[in-house]
Enzyme design. Structure first.
Site, mmCIF file in Angstrom:
data_model
loop_
_atom_site.group_PDB
_atom_site.id
_atom_site.type_symbol
_atom_site.label_atom_id
_atom_site.label_comp_id
_atom_site.label_asym_id
_atom_site.label_seq_id
_atom_site.Cartn_x
_atom_site.Cartn_y
_atom_site.Cartn_z
ATOM 1 N N GLY A 159 2.672 -2.849 8.302
ATOM 2 C CA GLY A 159 2.929 -3.110 9.715
ATOM 3 C C GLY A 159 4.399 -3.399 9.944
ATOM 4 N N GLU A 189 -6.247 -5.925 4.113
ATOM 5 C CA GLU A 189 -6.360 -7.024 3.136
ATOM 6 C C GLU A 189 -7.493 -6.770 2.155
ATOM 7 N N THR A 234 0.825 -1.211 0.000
ATOM 8 C CA THR A 234 0.000 0.000 0.000
ATOM 9 C C THR A 234 0.858 1.259 0.000
HETATM 10 C C1 LIG Z 1 1.734 -18.003 12.932
HETATM 11 C C2 LIG Z 1 1.592 -16.839 13.834
HETATM 12 C C3 LIG Z 1 0.708 -15.735 13.261
HETATM 13 C C4 LIG Z 1 0.976 -14.438 14.005
HETATM 14 C C5 LIG Z 1 0.064 -13.361 13.523
HETATM 15 C C6 LIG Z 1 -1.231 -13.546 14.133
HETATM 16 C C7 LIG Z 1 -2.315 -13.351 13.492
HETATM 17 C C8 LIG Z 1 -2.392 -12.927 12.119
HETATM 18 C C9 LIG Z 1 -3.750 -13.068 11.660
HETATM 19 C C10 LIG Z 1 -4.195 -12.387 10.733
HETATM 20 C C11 LIG Z 1 -3.411 -11.315 10.092
HETATM 21 C C12 LIG Z 1 -4.355 -10.380 9.533
HETATM 22 C C13 LIG Z 1 -4.127 -9.117 9.341
HETATM 23 C C14 LIG Z 1 -2.918 -8.483 9.730
HETATM 24 C C15 LIG Z 1 -3.245 -7.058 9.896
HETATM 25 C C16 LIG Z 1 -2.999 -6.181 8.965
HETATM 26 C C17 LIG Z 1 -2.181 -6.512 7.776
HETATM 27 C C18 LIG Z 1 -2.700 -5.815 6.562
HETATM 28 C C19 LIG Z 1 -2.084 -6.038 5.400
HETATM 29 C C20 LIG Z 1 -2.588 -5.436 4.179
HETATM 30 O O1 LIG Z 1 -3.571 -4.737 4.154
HETATM 31 S S1 LIG Z 1 -1.688 -5.869 2.815
HETATM 32 C C21 LIG Z 1 -2.410 -4.941 1.508
HETATM 33 C C22 LIG Z 1 -3.781 -5.476 1.143
HETATM 34 N N1 LIG Z 1 -4.205 -4.848 -0.050
HETATM 35 C C23 LIG Z 1 -5.221 -5.312 -0.797
HETATM 36 O O2 LIG Z 1 -5.904 -6.252 -0.450
HETATM 37 C C24 LIG Z 1 -5.439 -4.605 -2.093
HETATM 38 C C25 LIG Z 1 -6.839 -4.822 -2.607
HETATM 39 N N2 LIG Z 1 -6.848 -4.685 -4.046
HETATM 40 C C26 LIG Z 1 -6.710 -5.800 -4.836
HETATM 41 O O3 LIG Z 1 -6.573 -6.923 -4.395
HETATM 42 C C27 LIG Z 1 -6.772 -5.574 -6.320
HETATM 43 O O4 LIG Z 1 -6.415 -4.272 -6.648
HETATM 44 C C28 LIG Z 1 -8.173 -5.833 -6.872
HETATM 45 C C29 LIG Z 1 -9.178 -4.923 -6.224
HETATM 46 C C30 LIG Z 1 -8.530 -7.264 -6.646
HETATM 47 C C31 LIG Z 1 -8.178 -5.510 -8.361
HETATM 48 O O5 LIG Z 1 -7.227 -6.375 -8.934
HETATM 49 P P1 LIG Z 1 -6.675 -6.019 -10.379
HETATM 50 O O6 LIG Z 1 -5.662 -7.041 -10.765
HETATM 51 O O7 LIG Z 1 -6.273 -4.591 -10.378
HETATM 52 O O8 LIG Z 1 -7.918 -6.102 -11.373
HETATM 53 P P2 LIG Z 1 -9.053 -7.161 -11.512
HETATM 54 O O9 LIG Z 1 -9.427 -7.122 -12.951
HETATM 55 O O10 LIG Z 1 -10.115 -6.914 -10.503
HETATM 56 O O11 LIG Z 1 -8.380 -8.577 -11.202
HETATM 57 C C32 LIG Z 1 -7.590 -9.161 -12.233
HETATM 58 C C33 LIG Z 1 -7.715 -10.638 -12.083
HETATM 59 O O12 LIG Z 1 -7.014 -11.029 -10.895
HETATM 60 C C34 LIG Z 1 -7.878 -11.769 -10.053
HETATM 61 N N3 LIG Z 1 -7.490 -11.501 -8.687
HETATM 62 C C35 LIG Z 1 -7.509 -10.302 -8.086
HETATM 63 N N4 LIG Z 1 -7.063 -10.442 -6.819
HETATM 64 C C36 LIG Z 1 -6.741 -11.738 -6.649
HETATM 65 C C37 LIG Z 1 -6.226 -12.504 -5.559
HETATM 66 N N5 LIG Z 1 -5.967 -11.947 -4.382
HETATM 67 N N6 LIG Z 1 -6.007 -13.811 -5.740
HETATM 68 C C38 LIG Z 1 -6.282 -14.383 -6.929
HETATM 69 N N7 LIG Z 1 -6.796 -13.735 -8.014
HETATM 70 C C39 LIG Z 1 -7.014 -12.415 -7.856
HETATM 71 C C40 LIG Z 1 -9.265 -11.270 -10.383
HETATM 72 O O13 LIG Z 1 -10.226 -12.209 -10.021
HETATM 73 C C41 LIG Z 1 -9.137 -11.122 -11.894
HETATM 74 O O14 LIG Z 1 -9.180 -12.411 -12.446
HETATM 75 P P3 LIG Z 1 -10.007 -12.645 -13.792
HETATM 76 O O15 LIG Z 1 -9.835 -14.104 -14.056
HETATM 77 O O16 LIG Z 1 -11.399 -12.249 -13.465
HETATM 78 O O17 LIG Z 1 -9.361 -11.724 -14.791
HETATM 79 C C1 FAD Z 2 -4.356 -1.209 10.518
HETATM 80 C C2 FAD Z 2 -3.921 -1.324 9.086
HETATM 81 C C3 FAD Z 2 -2.844 -2.137 8.764
HETATM 82 C C4 FAD Z 2 -2.405 -2.230 7.435
HETATM 83 N N1 FAD Z 2 -1.314 -3.004 7.146
HETATM 84 C C5 FAD Z 2 -0.870 -3.033 5.870
HETATM 85 C C6 FAD Z 2 0.307 -3.791 5.549
HETATM 86 O O1 FAD Z 2 0.911 -4.426 6.418
HETATM 87 N N2 FAD Z 2 0.753 -3.786 4.262
HETATM 88 C C7 FAD Z 2 0.093 -3.095 3.269
HETATM 89 O O2 FAD Z 2 0.549 -3.120 2.119
HETATM 90 N N3 FAD Z 2 -1.041 -2.385 3.540
HETATM 91 C C8 FAD Z 2 -1.524 -2.345 4.809
HETATM 92 N N4 FAD Z 2 -2.668 -1.628 5.101
HETATM 93 C C9 FAD Z 2 -3.331 -0.866 4.039
HETATM 94 C C10 FAD Z 2 -4.626 -1.535 3.585
HETATM 95 O O3 FAD Z 2 -4.344 -2.668 2.844
HETATM 96 C C11 FAD Z 2 -5.409 -0.523 2.730
HETATM 97 O O4 FAD Z 2 -5.793 0.528 3.574
HETATM 98 C C12 FAD Z 2 -6.629 -1.196 2.120
HETATM 99 O O5 FAD Z 2 -6.219 -2.044 1.084
HETATM 100 C C13 FAD Z 2 -7.642 -0.180 1.573
HETATM 101 O O6 FAD Z 2 -7.047 0.631 0.592
HETATM 102 P P1 FAD Z 2 -7.096 2.227 0.761
HETATM 103 O O7 FAD Z 2 -6.664 2.574 2.115
HETATM 104 O O8 FAD Z 2 -6.378 2.807 -0.400
HETATM 105 O O9 FAD Z 2 -8.634 2.607 0.635
HETATM 106 P P2 FAD Z 2 -9.386 3.140 -0.703
HETATM 107 O O10 FAD Z 2 -9.379 2.087 -1.734
HETATM 108 O O11 FAD Z 2 -8.865 4.480 -1.045
HETATM 109 O O12 FAD Z 2 -10.862 3.229 -0.115
HETATM 110 C C14 FAD Z 2 -11.514 4.483 0.086
HETATM 111 C C15 FAD Z 2 -12.972 4.300 -0.312
HETATM 112 O O13 FAD Z 2 -13.017 4.099 -1.723
HETATM 113 C C16 FAD Z 2 -13.811 2.971 -2.038
HETATM 114 N N5 FAD Z 2 -13.308 2.320 -3.244
HETATM 115 C C17 FAD Z 2 -12.026 2.191 -3.609
HETATM 116 N N6 FAD Z 2 -11.922 1.511 -4.761
HETATM 117 C C18 FAD Z 2 -13.187 1.202 -5.137
HETATM 118 C C19 FAD Z 2 -13.751 0.499 -6.241
HETATM 119 N N7 FAD Z 2 -12.980 -0.025 -7.200
HETATM 120 N N8 FAD Z 2 -15.096 0.357 -6.276
HETATM 121 C C20 FAD Z 2 -15.870 0.872 -5.295
HETATM 122 N N9 FAD Z 2 -15.406 1.562 -4.236
HETATM 123 C C21 FAD Z 2 -14.078 1.725 -4.176
HETATM 124 C C22 FAD Z 2 -13.648 2.058 -0.831
HETATM 125 O O14 FAD Z 2 -14.762 1.167 -0.717
HETATM 126 C C23 FAD Z 2 -13.600 3.064 0.326
HETATM 127 O O15 FAD Z 2 -14.921 3.343 0.743
HETATM 128 C C24 FAD Z 2 -3.097 -1.515 6.419
HETATM 129 C C25 FAD Z 2 -4.196 -0.714 6.741
HETATM 130 C C26 FAD Z 2 -4.611 -0.620 8.069
HETATM 131 C C27 FAD Z 2 -5.803 0.245 8.405
#
Ligand SMILES: CCCCC/C=C\C/C=C\C/C=C\C/C=C\C/C=C/C(=O)SCCNC(=O)CCNC(=O)[C@H](O)C(C)(C)COP(=O)(O)OP(=O)(O)OC[C@H]1O[C@@H](n2cnc3c(N)ncnc32)[C@H](O)[C@@H]1OP(=O)(O)O
Ligand code: FAD
Length: 632
Positions: free
Chosen positions: A146, A389, A107
């Site tokens: 994180g 996520e 991110t």
């Molecule tokens: C052992 C001890 C453990 C210790 C720890 C204890 C506990 C841990 C427990 C839990 C941990 C939990 C959380 C931890 C806390 C915070 C961490 C946070 C981390 C983060 O947030 S990381 C960043 C996360 N970011 C996102 O999720 C981004 C979201 N956006 C997207 O995924 C993509 O932009 C999108 C929205 C899916 C769009 O994808 P894009 O490629 O741009 O375009 P599309 O046309 O929509 O997709 C293309 C194609 O790809 C397929 N697709 C998309 N995503 C996936 C996927 N993830 N996997 C597989 N395939 C995917 C999609 O379906 C399309 O396929 P087509 O066949 O339709 O073309």
């Molecule tokens: C506590 C915490 C821990 C995190 N840890 C990590 C980490 O370890 N690593 C990492 O890489 N990231 C991490 N993140 C980031 C997290 O993955 C992003 O915040 C998350 O993916 C959402 O993206 P954004 O913040 O850009 O929100 P945005 O996508 O900007 O969302 C803003 C608004 O826009 C809307 N929106 C956006 N796109 C669309 C769409 N295509 N269609 C309709 N509505 C849309 C959303 O629904 C939302 O209401 C963390 C975030 C938090 C809060």
């Protein structure tokens, strides 16, 4: 529910893991305490030969209030999923022994959802056989990862791969951020913490600026794609495979949600059993608030959700393991299914839990607003799950996208995936299963109603999309014109999944458990189904899965269910077998002495360590004595 942690006594015998004292900690103290805890759990694991599962359960017993969460839940899994065998051989031992500490840096300040628009670049330099990493502008800096702020020595950086003047999309790169000698940021690296958050403040979520940082070519994690020495890009698997880590964490979030709603429902139900307030008969004895129908209506959904999410996590873990095993053998057939399922269920579980946790908090009256009740803290700690996520709306839309593909296959007479097999049925062939009141006491009949409602929602939005396209809208306008309905269809499918897993798990358990237990679980499953229909009655009516008569029967049966669950409510939360130190709440202790524990917590309040507050000498004394106040 959760396997009883046989090592609980060892864990909670140590003050480090006794949670009472966390209140009043500064961020730095919380941060250090979290690191100390994880490393101490590691020592206990070695000293007592704990398994990895024991280690994992210990972390859950501490409500994830530990350090290195991203290192353990993302950095290491990402190496396992994105690295070649040689790269795993190099990086995994270092990561597993904490010789390097990692984060997952995807991110950016300007983009989190839209991965295609990530601005960080990794440009291949054939002269030196290196990649040059750059965050070209303010919005490009990595923001949120994180452990990035103060801890991580390495990051898996997701960046646009540039070779020559061609962009090959987002790829993963191992980047060292800090010296392993003195922990100082390396040249070209600007890194720090992004500041205090609503909760989870023991975690140093950070920012990262990369100013032409050079890494060797072999630092590109190359399981799914690689760059040759002469600059050729070779893709060995779908680039979706680079998304694999996020799929795993979405599964973990379902369990995280289950763990937190168990805490919330346990606190609310135990406290409601000891809290007496008001009486129904004038002059009569005060009632346990748990006996008020409205109190049951407020908190039994969290109890049912605890069990529903437990069964769904168990089912999805099996589904994920099958899919992951195939994917790691290069067979991506189940990738779309597992992505579609876990995107939707992660969103549904975290939405459900954050809503029900607030209901648990409200049900505790004024004491629910005290940190010592812990329900509010738990909610603050859980709120990020609707965003991390993948923002929930975006995740529902990914699930809906999967469902549209599945219904298109079904309508074309092709095979569909097991989780969407109901779409093969002729939508016109449904008949309402509930023809008389007693049918509402059978979860299997309710399951048919959920199935029809989900099928109807998906078919309806698919038709509307088709109509919009045929009436001349382009793809993206047609899509945007139906986003709300797409989210609704995804939620309907996810709620069907939870109900199906609940019904199937209880019927499987019936074959081995006592009839008493089976009847209690059946009752809870029935209640979960009835309540879900009542809270979304408009959608169920719209789908014609039920009519007004059925809704009337269902609402009446739901209220009857509350009374049926009441006698077993406390036993059902005791069955979570959670240690007081896990629950941490003064209101939810096993001994039920809520008032005593509240008062003990108040006495521990730092402000109470002196009778006369410093403000007295600065302001109050002269005020009270009528002395003129000095200029402030
Ligand atoms: C052992 C001890 C453990 C210790 C720890 C204890 C506990 C841990 C427990 C839990 C941990 C939990 C959380 C931890 C806390 C915070 C961490 C946070 C981390 C983060 O947030 S990381 C960043 C996360 N970011 C996102 O999720 C981004 C979201 N956006 C997207 O995924 C993509 O932009 C999108 C929205 C899916 C769009 O994808 P894009 O490629 O741009 O375009 P599309 O046309 O929509 O997709 C293309 C194609 O790809 C397929 N697709 C998309 N995503 C996936 C996927 N993830 N996997 C597989 N395939 C995917 C999609 O379906 C399309 O396929 P087509 O066949 O339709 O073309
Ligand atoms: C506590 C915490 C821990 C995190 N840890 C990590 C980490 O370890 N690593 C990492 O890489 N990231 C991490 N993140 C980031 C997290 O993955 C992003 O915040 C998350 O993916 C959402 O993206 P954004 O913040 O850009 O929100 P945005 O996508 O900007 O969302 C803003 C608004 O826009 C809307 N929106 C956006 N796109 C669309 C769409 N295509 N269609 C309709 N509505 C849309 C959303 O629904 C939302 O209401 C963390 C975030 C938090 C809060």
């Amino acid at each position: 529910m959760q396997k009883t942690f046989k090592n609980e006594k060892i864990l909670f015998a140590e003050p480090l893991f006794q949670c009472d004292g966390l209140a009043g900690f500064t961020r730095s103290e919380l941060y250090e305490n979290a690191i100390h805890r994880t490393l101490r759990i590691n020592q206990l694991k070695k000293e007592h030969n704990w398994t990895q599962e024991d280690f994992d359960i210990a972390i859950r017993c501490l409500n994830y209030e530990v350090g290195f969460v991203i290192h353990l839940s993302m950095f290491i899994p990402a190496i396992e999923r994105l690295a070649t065998d040689d790269q795993k051989a190099k990086w995994l031992p270092l990561a597993e022994s904490y010789r390097i500490l990692g984060t997952y840096a995807q991110t950016e300040l300007g983009h989190g959802t839209n991965l295609m628009a990530l601005e960080t670049t990794a440009t291949f330099d054939p002269r030196t056989d290196e990649f040059v990493l750059r965050t070209p502008q303010l919005s490009s800096m990595k923001w949120w990862p994180g452990s990035l702020g103060k801890t991580a020595t390495h990051a898996i950086v997701l960046a646009q791969l540039i070779i020559g003047n061609k962009n090959y999309g987002m790829n993963p790169f191992m980047v060292q951020l800090r010296s392993l000698e003195d922990h100082m940021p390396l040249p070209g690296i600007i890194v720090g913490d992004i500041g205090a958050k609503l909760g989870a403040n023991s975690n140093d979520n950070g920012f990262l600026i990369l100013n032409d940082v050079r890494i060797p070519r072999e630092n590109m994690l190359a399981r799914n794609s690689k760059v040759t020495k002469d600059g050729r890009y070779i893709q060995t698997s779908t680039n979706k495979a680079n998304y694999a880590t996020m799929v795993l964490v979405r599964l973990s979030i379902i369990r995280w949600a289950e763990d937190t709603i168990k805490n919330g429902s346990l606190i609310a139900i135990r406290y409601s059993a000891v809290r007496r307030q008001s009486s129904l008969q004038a002059g009569g004895p005060e009632m346990q608030v748990l006996d008020y129908q409205t109190q049951q209506y407020k908190i039994f959904p969290s109890l049912a959700a605890s069990y529903a999410l437990f069964f769904t996590y168990e089912a999805m873990m099996k589904e994920y393991e099958i899919a992951y095993a195939q994917i790691m053998r290069g067979n991506n057939q189940l990738l779309g299914q597992i992505h579609g399922q876990l995107s939707g269920l992660k969103a549904f579980a975290s939405d459900l839990v954050t809503y029900e946790l607030e209901m648990c908090r409200r049900s505790c009256g004024g004491h629910g607003y005290l940190k010592a009740s812990v329900v509010g803290e738990t909610l603050l700690h859980t709120l990020p799950l609707v965003t991390v996520e993948g923002d929930n709306t975006v995740m529902y839309l990914q699930c809906a996208r999967y469902l549209l593909k599945q219904i298109a296959k079904a309508l074309a007479g092709q095979d569909v995936d097991e989780p969407t097999s109901y779409l093969k049925k002729d939508i016109l062939s449904y008949t309402c299963p509930v023809q008389k009141g007693e049918h509402c006491t059978n979860p299997n009949y309710l399951l048919k109603i959920y199935t029809q409602r989900a099928h109807s929602a998906i078919a309806s939005v698919a038709r509307q999309l088709q109509f919009d396209l045929e009436s001349g809208k382009d793809q993206s306008s047609a899509f945007n014109n139906n986003l709300v309905s797409l989210v609704q269809a995804a939620k309907a499918h996810c709620q069907l999944c939870l109900m199906k897993n609940f019904v199937e798990s209880v019927s499987a358990l019936e074959r081995t458990c006592s009839e008493n237990l089976a009847s209690v679980l059946r009752q809870l499953c029935l209640y979960f189904g009835l309540h879900g229909i009542v809270t979304a009655s408009g959608e169920f009516l719209e789908s014609e899965a039920i009519g007004l008569q059925q809704l009337e029967w269902i609402k009446a049966e739901e209220l009857k269910s509350l009374a049926a669950i009441r006698p077993n409510a406390v036993a059902l939360v005791d069955a979570f077998d959670l240690h007081d130190q896990t629950v941490m709440s003064a209101l939810g202790r096993y001994d039920g002495n809520a008032y005593q524990h509240l008062f003990e917590a108040a006495k521990r309040e730092p402000m109470n360590q002196t009778q006369v507050p410093p403000a007295y000498y600065k302001y109050l004394r002269d005020l009270i004595k009528g002395q003129p106040l000095a200029k402030l």
